[in-house]
Design a protein around this motif. Structure first.
Motif, PDB file in Angstrom:
ATOM      1  N   SER A  26     -40.199 -17.359  14.448  1.00 42.19           N
ATOM      2  CA  SER A  26     -39.637 -16.548  15.749  1.00 42.19           C
ATOM      3  C   SER A  26     -39.423 -17.345  16.797  1.00 42.19           C
ATOM      4  N   ARG A  30     -35.924 -18.029  18.701  1.00 40.15           N
ATOM      5  CA  ARG A  30     -35.501 -17.731  20.208  1.00 40.15           C
ATOM      6  C   ARG A  30     -35.061 -19.000  20.782  1.00 40.15           C
ATOM      7  N   THR A  98     -32.181  -9.692  18.094  1.00 39.68           N
ATOM      8  CA  THR A  98     -33.215  -8.919  18.589  1.00 39.68           C
ATOM      9  C   THR A  98     -34.209  -8.006  17.776  1.00 39.68           C
ATOM     10  N   ALA A  99     -33.191  -7.481  16.759  1.00 40.85           N
ATOM     11  CA  ALA A  99     -33.983  -6.602  15.872  1.00 40.85           C
ATOM     12  C   ALA A  99     -34.745  -7.419  15.071  1.00 40.85           C
ATOM     13  N   LEU A 101     -36.255 -10.306  15.756  1.00 44.99           N
ATOM     14  CA  LEU A 101     -37.548 -10.705  16.493  1.00 44.99           C
ATOM     15  C   LEU A 101     -38.454  -9.734  16.557  1.00 44.99           C
ATOM     16  N   GLN A 102     -38.132  -8.542  16.852  1.00 46.03           N
ATOM     17  CA  GLN A 102     -38.797  -7.441  16.977  1.00 46.03           C
ATOM     18  C   GLN A 102     -39.584  -7.027  15.668  1.00 46.03           C
ATOM     19  N   GLU A 103     -39.040  -7.228  14.645  1.00 44.47           N
ATOM     20  CA  GLU A 103     -39.566  -6.634  13.275  1.00 44.47           C
ATOM     21  C   GLU A 103     -40.603  -7.961  13.002  1.00 44.47           C
ATOM     22  N   ALA A 105     -42.402  -9.491  14.725  1.00 43.56           N
ATOM     23  CA  ALA A 105     -43.428  -9.342  15.891  1.00 43.56           C
ATOM     24  C   ALA A 105     -44.218  -8.149  15.218  1.00 43.56           C
ATOM     25  N   ARG A 106     -43.561  -7.088  14.763  1.00 45.71           N
ATOM     26  CA  ARG A 106     -44.170  -5.653  14.362  1.00 45.71           C
ATOM     27  C   ARG A 106     -45.033  -6.129  13.208  1.00 45.71           C
TER      28      ARG A 106
END
Length: 129
Positions: A26, A30, A98-99, A101-103, A105-106
């Motif tokens: 990740s 970034r 963005t999607a 990176l969010q997933e 982290a999830r």
């Protein structure tokens, strides 16, 4: 039954290693994304690196129980290829990056909660304490 237990234990090790690597991957995405965005109108020689990271994740995530992460990784990989082939297409990558990176982290957070639950005797997502 022992072979199945050994297989399950081995798969769990692979899954844990995969999840341990997500924060580093990740961070790499970034960093690359920030560099690409600094000159969005110029072809970026590092943009394919995001696609390679996404490719590795897409190939593994669904097998290890993260189908949404696998789907988003495949989408990002395709979007990177499309953007790389069409200069000026960098803006179209914002949503898939963005999607993804969010997933990521999830997925890492879900695993942390599962491990914590197992340590405290709380039922985990596999139904075992």
């Amino acid at each position: 039954m022992q072979a199945q237990d050994a297989f399950s234990a081995g798969l769990q090790k692979v899954r844990s290693r995969f999840l341990e690597q997500l924060p580093e991957q990740s961070a790499m995405i970034r960093d690359i994304w920030a560099q690409v965005q600094s000159a969005p109108d110029k072809p970026s020689p590092i943009l394919p690196d995001i696609g390679r990271i996404a490719h590795r994740i897409a190939g593994t995530a669904a097998t290890l129980g993260f189908p949404e992460l696998g789907r988003l990784a495949a989408t990002l990989e395709d979007a990177v290829t499309e953007a790389h082939d069409h200069p000026g297409g960098i803006a179209a990558l914002t949503a898939p990056v963005t999607a993804m990176l969010q997933e990521m982290a999830r997925a890492a957070e879900t695993e942390n909660q599962t491990e914590t639950g197992a340590e405290t005797g709380v039922q985990t997502k596999t139904g075992q304490a």
